[in-house]
Design a protein around this motif. Structure first.
Motif, PDB file in Angstrom:
ATOM      1  N   ASN A 127      -0.262  -9.116   2.400  1.00 26.61           N
ATOM      2  CA  ASN A 127       1.139  -9.358   2.088  1.00 26.61           C
ATOM      3  C   ASN A 127       0.434  -9.599   0.642  1.00 26.61           C
ATOM      4  N   VAL A 128       1.424  -8.453  -0.313  1.00 26.25           N
ATOM      5  CA  VAL A 128       0.414  -9.058  -1.740  1.00 26.25           C
ATOM      6  C   VAL A 128       1.427 -10.224  -2.230  1.00 26.25           C
ATOM      7  N   PRO A 186     -19.943  -0.123   7.130  1.00 24.77           N
ATOM      8  CA  PRO A 186     -18.411   1.100   6.816  1.00 24.77           C
ATOM      9  C   PRO A 186     -18.620   1.402   5.522  1.00 24.77           C
ATOM     10  N   HIS A 187     -18.930   2.790   5.417  1.00 24.92           N
ATOM     11  CA  HIS A 187     -17.971   3.110   4.792  1.00 24.92           C
ATOM     12  C   HIS A 187     -17.039   2.912   3.114  1.00 24.92           C
ATOM     13  N   ARG A 188     -17.126   3.197   1.661  1.00 24.24           N
ATOM     14  CA  ARG A 188     -16.043   2.581   1.278  1.00 24.24           C
ATOM     15  C   ARG A 188     -15.938   4.334   1.156  1.00 24.24           C
ATOM     16  N   SER A 223      -3.110  -5.336 -10.128  1.00 28.13           N
ATOM     17  CA  SER A 223      -3.718  -4.138 -10.075  1.00 28.13           C
ATOM     18  C   SER A 223      -5.571  -3.987  -9.348  1.00 28.13           C
ATOM     19  N   GLN A 224      -5.627  -6.242  -9.609  1.00 32.86           N
ATOM     20  CA  GLN A 224      -7.112  -6.240  -9.095  1.00 32.86           C
ATOM     21  C   GLN A 224      -7.161  -6.313  -7.283  1.00 32.86           C
ATOM     22  N   ARG A 225      -6.297  -6.850  -7.330  1.00 29.78           N
ATOM     23  CA  ARG A 225      -5.853  -6.995  -5.775  1.00 29.78           C
ATOM     24  C   ARG A 225      -5.462  -6.188  -4.702  1.00 29.78           C
ATOM     25  N   LEU A 226      -4.885  -4.957  -5.955  1.00 33.26           N
ATOM     26  CA  LEU A 226      -5.257  -4.109  -4.946  1.00 33.26           C
ATOM     27  C   LEU A 226      -5.408  -3.277  -4.397  1.00 33.26           C
ATOM     28  N   ASP A 231      -9.693  -4.860   0.982  1.00 33.84           N
ATOM     29  CA  ASP A 231      -8.888  -4.845   2.501  1.00 33.84           C
ATOM     30  C   ASP A 231      -7.484  -4.054   1.938  1.00 33.84           C
ATOM     31  N   CYS A 232      -7.200  -4.042   0.559  1.00 38.57           N
ATOM     32  CA  CYS A 232      -6.262  -2.902   0.333  1.00 38.57           C
ATOM     33  C   CYS A 232      -6.538  -1.184   0.922  1.00 38.57           C
ATOM     34  N   ILE A 233      -7.701  -1.297   1.061  1.00 31.57           N
ATOM     35  CA  ILE A 233      -7.838   0.374   0.549  1.00 31.57           C
ATOM     36  C   ILE A 233      -7.595   0.638   2.988  1.00 31.57           C
TER      37      ILE A 233
END
Length: 449
Positions: A296-297, A7-9, A307-310, A314-316
């Motif tokens: 669920n952040v 899958p493309h990022r 910021s690193q988590r978002l 998976d968040c994107i």
């Protein structure tokens, strides 16, 4: 792109740009117009369509039986939306139409117009500049399935169709009291809507064809036709009861025509749940994450860690739900400046007394770790109740402090997130979840001043 690397990022900026500028809907509308009009050279046609910029102007059809109030609602909507009202009379009496001049004689004789001529009048009127720029509202048209199909064949597609409904007995009684102002065209009623000005009262006239027998005949004809018209407008037709105050009917109609229909546009939810402590944000975030696989952040992350988590894949790809953050305007601006713009924001409103009841009555059993609530989930025995402890953060003073802090910043956050949806959080959690789910799945309503 190399298909073998799927899958493309996709960079997060790309879908955000597409959602913010409604690219999918824009292309869908353009393709629809190309297929309808089939121009010889599509490029100039598409450029002209983009310059016109009228995809979102009102295109409304209002249907309903005699005396249902459809003309009144149509006139109010027309004024509120700054659009153009098209009635059978206005189309026939249009002084600038060559077709209308030939049709006027037939109309004055029979108070009716052949369907073919009526459709020509509509097509001619909708091509005029004011209808192109400001949209249109068709009052009581189409009257038959034949007219509905002819209109569709020409590519004239309403975005919203409203059908008013009321019992025949109510409509007959209402019709008998109808009066019309010959100067303005405004419709009044001897019982429900009598003008206070004596000057208007004196010039009111009894319209033709409002006797009980004539109304019953018209209702019979309407019912015979409407059941065949309804299938022409799947997914865009809303039935509103006309057996209620006219103002209520208007606001229901206005709410509907300001709503956007669901599209097939790709959509990655980025959700903020805001509300005072104890409003149920954490539970709603967990329900959204469970049903829609949103990330669920956790609350309480430092901005750098958040910021690193978002930024993680998976968040994107799946979207995220934040609850309890941002807490103030500075945090909200920082979140936006880093590119984490939410596309759905919900404020959960819960009364002060309910929050105090929810939080200050919570207790924990230090022996078993079991959690209780003195009102909703009391301990089974007096022995357990005697040893229960309250978490210091659930004390009345701490809860009040947190609530004061939230409401001190709430007004600024509401002003920043002007398209936020405010919900009553003081009800069954699954009812609240249904409202949140509807707000995520459906497009945000348009805000028309």
């Amino acid at each position: 792109m190399d298909a073998t690397t799927a899958p493309h990022r996709i960079p997060p900026e790309m879908p955000q740009y597409g959602e913010a500028n409604h690219i999918f809907e824009l292309m869908q509308n353009m393709l629809e117009q190309l297929l309808i009009h089939q121009p010889e050279d599509p490029i100039p046609f598409m450029i002209q369509h983009l310059h016109r910029d009228n995809d979102n102007v009102p295109r409304i059809v209002i249907l309903g039986p005699p005396a249902s109030g459809k003309t009144t609602i149509a006139m109010w909507l027309c004024k509120h939306l700054n659009s153009n009202l098209l009635t059978l009379e206005s189309l026939v009496l249009n002084e600038f139409s060559s077709i209308a001049a030939d049709t006027r004689r037939l109309y004055l004789q029979r108070k009716a117009v052949p369907s073919a001529l009526l459709i020509q009048l509509i097509q001619e009127r909708l091509a005029q500049e004011d209808c192109v720029k400001r949209g249109w509202i068709l009052d009581g048209i189409p009257e038959t399935r034949e007219q509905a199909l002819r209109i569709q064949t020409l590519g004239i597609a309403p975005r919203h169709v409203i059908m008013l409904s009321a019992p025949d007995t109510v409509l007959i009684e209402r019709n008998l009291g109808k009066r019309i102002d010959p100067q303005t065209g405004e419709i009044y009623h001897t019982t429900f809507d009598w003008p206070p000005e004596s000057e208007i009262q004196n010039r009111l006239m009894v319209p033709e064809g409002i006797s009980e027998l004539e109304t019953a005949r018209k209702l019979l004809e309407y019912h015979r036709n409407i059941v065949r018209i309804i299938p022409s407008y799947p997914k865009i037709l809303k039935v509103i009861s006309a057996d209620q105050p006219c103002v209520d009917v208007f606001y229901q109609a206005l709410t509907y025509v300001q709503s956007n229909h669901r599209t097939n546009a790709p959509f990655t939810p980025r959700v903020l749940l805001l509300g005072p402590v104890g409003s149920g944000k954490s539970l709603q975030a967990a329900l959204l994450a469970q049903k829609y696989r949103l990330v669920n952040v956790p609350d309480g992350l430092l901005m750098k860690v958040l910021s690193q988590r978002l930024d993680q894949q998976d968040c994107i790809q799946r979207g995220w739900v934040l609850h309890g953050f941002p807490r103030d305007l500075d945090q909200a601006h920082l979140l936006n400046s880093l590119g984490y713009n939410p596309n759905r924001v919900f404020f959960l409103n819960v009364p002060f007394e309910s929050i105090m009841e929810r939080l200050t009555l919570r207790r924990t059993d230090p022996v078993t770790g079991e959690r209780y609530h003195l009102m909703y989930k009391p301990p089974p025995t007096m022995e357990i109740q005697a040893r229960l402890l309250q978490n210091p953060k659930d004390s009345e003073e701490r809860v009040k402090l947190k609530m004061d802090l939230f409401y001190r910043n709430a007004a600024d956050l509401e002003q920043l997130y002007e398209s936020a949806i405010t919900l009553n959080g003081d009800q069954d959690p699954y009812t609240v979840f249904e409202y949140i789910e509807s707000g995520i799945i459906n497009p945000l309503p348009k805000k028309i001043p």
